[in-house]
Design a protein around this motif. Structure first.
Motif, short mmCIF file in Angstrom:
data_model
loop_
_atom_site.label_atom_id
_atom_site.label_comp_id
_atom_site.label_asym_id
_atom_site.label_seq_id
_atom_site.Cartn_x
_atom_site.Cartn_y
_atom_site.Cartn_z
N THR A 32 51.17 43.27 -73.68
CA THR A 32 52.30 42.74 -72.92
C THR A 32 52.66 43.64 -71.76
OG1 THR A 32 53.84 43.85 -74.42
CG2 THR A 32 53.29 41.55 -74.92
N LEU A 33 52.04 44.81 -71.70
CA LEU A 33 52.33 45.82 -70.69
C LEU A 33 51.04 46.53 -70.31
CD1 LEU A 33 54.46 47.49 -69.13
CD2 LEU A 33 54.77 48.85 -71.21
N ALA A 34 50.83 46.69 -69.00
CA ALA A 34 49.60 47.33 -68.52
C ALA A 34 49.92 48.46 -67.56
CB ALA A 34 48.72 46.32 -67.80
N VAL A 35 49.06 49.48 -67.59
CA VAL A 35 49.10 50.55 -66.61
C VAL A 35 47.69 50.71 -66.05
CG1 VAL A 35 48.73 52.38 -68.32
CG2 VAL A 35 49.77 52.95 -66.10
N ALA A 36 47.62 50.92 -64.72
CA ALA A 36 46.33 51.13 -64.05
C ALA A 36 46.43 52.35 -63.15
CB ALA A 36 45.96 49.90 -63.22
N VAL A 37 45.32 53.06 -63.02
CA VAL A 37 45.29 54.25 -62.17
C VAL A 37 43.94 54.37 -61.48
CG1 VAL A 37 44.65 55.75 -64.09
CG2 VAL A 37 45.73 56.74 -62.10
N SER A 38 43.98 54.71 -60.19
CA SER A 38 42.78 54.95 -59.41
C SER A 38 43.11 56.01 -58.37
CB SER A 38 42.31 53.66 -58.71
OG SER A 38 41.09 53.86 -58.04
N GLY A 39 42.28 57.04 -58.29
CA GLY A 39 42.62 58.12 -57.37
C GLY A 39 41.44 58.96 -56.98
N ILE A 40 41.74 59.97 -56.17
CA ILE A 40 40.75 60.92 -55.69
C ILE A 40 41.11 62.28 -56.28
CG2 ILE A 40 39.64 61.95 -53.68
CD1 ILE A 40 40.77 59.42 -52.12
N ALA A 41 40.43 62.64 -57.36
CA ALA A 41 40.76 63.87 -58.08
C ALA A 41 40.04 65.09 -57.51
CB ALA A 41 40.43 63.71 -59.57
N GLY A 42 39.02 64.87 -56.71
CA GLY A 42 38.29 65.99 -56.11
C GLY A 42 37.16 66.46 -57.00
N PRO A 43 36.43 67.46 -56.59
CA PRO A 43 36.69 68.27 -55.41
C PRO A 43 36.26 67.60 -54.11
CG PRO A 43 34.76 69.12 -56.53
CD PRO A 43 35.31 68.00 -57.38
N GLY A 44 35.45 66.54 -54.18
CA GLY A 44 35.05 65.81 -52.98
C GLY A 44 35.69 64.44 -52.95
N GLY A 45 35.33 63.65 -51.96
CA GLY A 45 35.76 62.27 -51.89
C GLY A 45 37.00 62.02 -51.05
N GLY A 46 37.69 63.05 -50.66
CA GLY A 46 38.90 62.86 -49.87
C GLY A 46 38.58 62.56 -48.42
N THR A 47 39.51 61.90 -47.75
CA THR A 47 39.42 61.61 -46.32
C THR A 47 40.76 61.98 -45.70
OG1 THR A 47 40.28 59.36 -46.50
CG2 THR A 47 37.89 59.63 -46.78
N PRO A 48 40.85 62.04 -44.38
CA PRO A 48 42.16 62.30 -43.77
C PRO A 48 43.21 61.27 -44.18
CG PRO A 48 40.43 62.67 -42.16
CD PRO A 48 39.76 62.08 -43.38
N ALA A 49 42.81 60.00 -44.32
CA ALA A 49 43.75 58.95 -44.71
C ALA A 49 44.09 59.00 -46.19
CB ALA A 49 43.17 57.57 -44.35
N LYS A 50 43.11 59.41 -47.00
CA LYS A 50 43.29 59.49 -48.45
C LYS A 50 42.74 60.83 -48.93
CE LYS A 50 42.97 54.49 -49.15
NZ LYS A 50 42.20 53.39 -49.76
N ASP B 190 43.35 71.44 -58.69
CA ASP B 190 41.93 71.12 -58.85
C ASP B 190 41.79 69.78 -59.58
OD1 ASP B 190 42.31 71.57 -61.61
OD2 ASP B 190 41.39 73.56 -61.56
N ARG B 191 40.57 69.38 -59.82
CA ARG B 191 40.28 68.07 -60.42
C ARG B 191 41.05 67.87 -61.73
NH1 ARG B 191 36.58 64.14 -59.85
NH2 ARG B 191 35.86 63.01 -61.68
N ASP B 192 40.99 68.85 -62.62
CA ASP B 192 41.68 68.74 -63.90
C ASP B 192 43.19 68.63 -63.71
OD1 ASP B 192 41.36 68.84 -66.91
OD2 ASP B 192 42.80 70.47 -66.59
N GLN B 193 43.74 69.41 -62.81
CA GLN B 193 45.19 69.39 -62.58
C GLN B 193 45.64 68.05 -61.99
OE1 GLN B 193 45.15 72.93 -60.16
NE2 GLN B 193 46.13 74.15 -61.76
N VAL B 194 44.88 67.51 -61.05
CA VAL B 194 45.22 66.21 -60.47
C VAL B 194 45.18 65.13 -61.55
CG1 VAL B 194 44.43 64.39 -58.87
CG2 VAL B 194 44.55 66.78 -58.11
N ARG B 195 44.16 65.16 -62.38
CA ARG B 195 44.03 64.16 -63.44
C ARG B 195 45.15 64.30 -64.48
NH1 ARG B 195 38.90 64.55 -66.15
NH2 ARG B 195 39.04 62.34 -66.64
N ARG B 196 45.45 65.53 -64.88
CA ARG B 196 46.52 65.77 -65.86
C ARG B 196 47.87 65.28 -65.31
NH1 ARG B 196 47.22 68.68 -70.37
NH2 ARG B 196 45.11 69.49 -70.23
N GLN B 197 48.15 65.60 -64.07
CA GLN B 197 49.41 65.15 -63.45
C GLN B 197 49.46 63.63 -63.37
OE1 GLN B 197 50.72 67.73 -59.91
NE2 GLN B 197 48.59 68.36 -60.26
#
Length: 163
Positions: free
Chosen positions: A97-115, A140-147
């Motif tokens: 009855t309830l959903a959560v979704a997540v998509s992101g750029i955790a690094g260390p690569g893959g980032g752009t100036p816009a994202k 870092d990657r682990d910290q971004v994911r944990r947050q």
């Protein structure tokens, strides 16, 4: 402000879901199932956790959650439009009855100036209601994911899992 203790957040969310009668489904990309893992660490979670989707690739987002190819092409996988579709798709493809979704750029690569690295989009949905937001996390990657996991759990507790 709640602490970063993921076990405590998951236990609190479990209590909220139990009280509200909601069942949760997760749709995760950059967190790789970490939200679902936190929830299943709680004994008895089968009472309020229905299932979790790990849809890391764009193909998986399309095939498992029904995210539109046009949405992915026009907005990119890390976008509020995509997490809205992920959350709604997870809801319709589960008994939750309830959903959560997540998509992101955790690094260390893959980032752009816009994202840049640390950009994470979140979506939440229940019948007739969907919300998305973008957060920026440092580290870092682990910290971004944990947050990201902590933020998703906190928002579920404060804004969604109440009767």
């Amino acid at each position: 402000m709640m602490s970063m203790d993921l076990d405590g957040l998951a236990a609190e969310l479990g209590r909220c879901l139990q009280a509200s009668g909601d069942r949760l489904v997760t749709a995760e990309s950059c967190t790789g199932g970490w939200i679902a893992k936190c929830m299943t660490d709680i004994a008895g979670s089968s009472a309020w956790l229905d299932r979790g989707f790990v849809t890391y690739s764009n193909d998986a987002k399309q095939e498992m959650l029904g995210v539109g190819a046009d949405t992915l092409a026009q907005q990119g996988a890390v976008s509020e439009a995509v997490v809205r579709e992920m959350a709604c798709g997870a809801l319709t493809r589960s008994r939750a009855t309830l959903a959560v979704a997540v998509s992101g750029i955790a690094g260390p690569g893959g980032g752009t100036p816009a994202k840049p690295i640390g950009t994470v989009c979140f979506g939440w949905a229940r019948a007739g209601q969907v919300k998305a937001e973008t957060q920026m996390f440092a580290g870092d990657r682990d910290q971004v994911r944990r947050q990201s996991v902590a933020h998703a759990l906190r928002v579920l507790i404060t804004d969604w899992a109440h009767a």
